[in-house]
Motif scaffolding. Structure first.
Motif, mmCIF file in Angstrom:
data_model
loop_
_atom_site.group_PDB
_atom_site.id
_atom_site.type_symbol
_atom_site.label_atom_id
_atom_site.label_comp_id
_atom_site.label_asym_id
_atom_site.label_seq_id
_atom_site.Cartn_x
_atom_site.Cartn_y
_atom_site.Cartn_z
ATOM 1 N N TRP A 232 0.817 -1.223 0.000
ATOM 2 C CA TRP A 232 0.000 0.000 0.000
ATOM 3 C C TRP A 232 0.848 1.270 0.000
ATOM 4 O O TRP A 232 0.504 2.267 0.618
ATOM 5 C CB TRP A 232 -0.958 -0.041 1.186
ATOM 6 N N LEU A 233 1.981 1.215 -0.696
ATOM 7 C CA LEU A 233 2.855 2.371 -0.849
ATOM 8 C C LEU A 233 3.289 2.448 -2.307
ATOM 9 O O LEU A 233 3.434 1.417 -2.976
ATOM 10 C CB LEU A 233 4.093 2.241 0.057
ATOM 11 N N TRP A 234 3.561 3.652 -2.782
ATOM 12 C CA TRP A 234 3.885 3.825 -4.199
ATOM 13 C C TRP A 234 4.810 5.011 -4.390
ATOM 14 O O TRP A 234 5.016 5.824 -3.485
ATOM 15 C CB TRP A 234 2.593 4.063 -5.011
ATOM 16 N N VAL A 235 5.368 5.140 -5.613
ATOM 17 C CA VAL A 235 6.125 6.324 -6.013
ATOM 18 C C VAL A 235 6.065 6.412 -7.532
ATOM 19 O O VAL A 235 5.920 5.396 -8.217
ATOM 20 C CB VAL A 235 7.596 6.248 -5.521
ATOM 21 N N ASP A 236 6.162 7.620 -8.069
ATOM 22 C CA ASP A 236 6.199 7.803 -9.517
ATOM 23 C C ASP A 236 7.611 7.553 -10.034
ATOM 24 O O ASP A 236 8.607 7.906 -9.382
ATOM 25 C CB ASP A 236 5.762 9.217 -9.893
ATOM 26 N N VAL A 237 7.696 6.958 -11.217
ATOM 27 C CA VAL A 237 8.992 6.601 -11.797
ATOM 28 C C VAL A 237 9.872 7.831 -12.025
ATOM 29 O O VAL A 237 11.103 7.763 -11.921
ATOM 30 C CB VAL A 237 8.796 5.815 -13.115
ATOM 31 N N ARG A 238 9.257 8.981 -12.287
ATOM 32 C CA ARG A 238 10.052 10.193 -12.506
ATOM 33 C C ARG A 238 10.700 10.667 -11.214
ATOM 34 O O ARG A 238 11.802 11.243 -11.232
ATOM 35 C CB ARG A 238 9.163 11.270 -13.128
#
Length: 332
Positions: A232-238
């Motif tokens: 339940w955690l994420w980040v944008d590739v940029r």
């Protein structure tokens, strides 16, 4: 700076190349075939002659695979090691474990022995190297390590990827402690990585793992039921690409591990954004959206990434919309 980037055709690495070029660094990237290398050069026709080139390394797990690669004139100043397999289509667990572990140790050895000019190495690790399946802490940060073993990675397919990332990163820090090379190390641990790819994939089957979920949404694979979120955690590739470059550029990043995350999410959040911002896909989603976030849900501490790398994270809405629009525009 002159920078070696391993695995340049990968999802994260391709964004690292774009960020490095925008900051006027000179880059050599490794690829598994000349075809992949030419595709990378074709993606950056605006780059000045000599600013971007490639070298073929068919198998990063092979003994001495990087020995000739790290020797350069002019010499390299830094290395971004992103090359490591991430998919769930493997037949043998060693297909993930050995390239990750041996490739990491191999490139560090090659740099120490053959490239004394290198002063900073940045390695792409993963939240998989932090998280534990045997109970979560109240708050996740860089201080935690996944306790998974090589034996567990071989015997339990559900733990193979986590083992590959954990053991590769542990091997890197052990190398630094035992060998005391002339360079410093920084490692980055992202969870789910979302965002549009740089290169247009040949087909839906060629998409990286996270974007395959968005393609499923577009093609109706979420209609009956949302896929499980899992982490339940994420980040944008940029943002993770910028983190790599800043971890290379910022002196204070040396010797540090970074937890790179924009925050909590679940697939319900993704679906709600899709319905609101890309309404032509509303009929591809369930009428009623339900969350699978546990309650309570573990917290996260990404303070080090903000303080030292000066990251300002993109929003989930921006990431989801940009990804869906990319896939839509290329009919994937």
């Amino acid at each position: 700076m002159k920078v070696l980037v391993t695995g340049g055709s990968g999802f994260i690495a391709s964004h690292c190349l774009k960020t490095l070029l925008a900051r006027d660094h000179t880059i050599v990237t490794t690829v598994r075939s000349a075809e992949k290398g030419e595709a990378i050069l074709a993606a950056y026709p605006e780059s000045s002659k000599g600013q971007l080139s490639y070298v073929v390394v068919p198998d990063i797990a092979q003994e001495g695979a990087f020995d000739h690669v790290v020797i350069s004139d002019p010499p390299f100043d830094a290395v971004l090691h992103t090359a490591s397999p991430f998919h769930f289509r493997f037949q043998d667990s060693k297909e993930l474990l050995d390239p990750a572990i041996h490739g990491t140790k191999g490139i560090l050895r090659a740099i120490k022995d053959n490239a004394p000019s290198v002063k900073r190495v940045v390695i792409t690790s993963s939240f998989a190297a932090i998280t534990s399946t045997d109970g979560h802490p109240d708050v996740y940060s860089e201080s935690q390590w996944n306790p998974v073993t090589y034996k567990e990675g071989i015997e339990d397919r559900s733990k193979t990827y986590r083992a590959s990332k954990t053991l590769a990163e542990r091997a890197a820090w052990s190398f630094m402690e035992e060998e005391k090379p002339g360079f410093s190390l920084a490692t980055l641990c992202p969870p789910w990585v979302f965002g549009p790819p740089i290169h247009v994939p040949e087909s839906q089957a060629a998409l990286n793992t996270s974007n395959a979920y968005f393609a499923m949404l577009i093609h109706g694979g979420w209609k009956e039921k949302l896929p499980p979120t899992g982490t339940w955690l994420w980040v944008d590739v940029r943002d993770i690409a910028l983190a790599h470059v800043r971890a290379m550029e910022v002196p204070e990043a040396g010797g540090k591990r970074f937890f790179i995350t924009a925050g909590h999410f679940d697939m319900k959040d993704v679906a709600e954004i899709a319905k609101m911002r890309v309404p032509e896909y509303a009929d591809k989603l369930p009428t009623k959206l339900t969350s699978d976030k546990p309650n309570p849900l573990y917290g996260f501490d990404n303070g080090r990434s903000k303080e030292i790398l000066q990251l300002e994270y993109l929003s989930l809405e921006t990431s989801v919309v940009d990804t869906l629009k990319f896939l839509q525009s290329h009919d994937i």
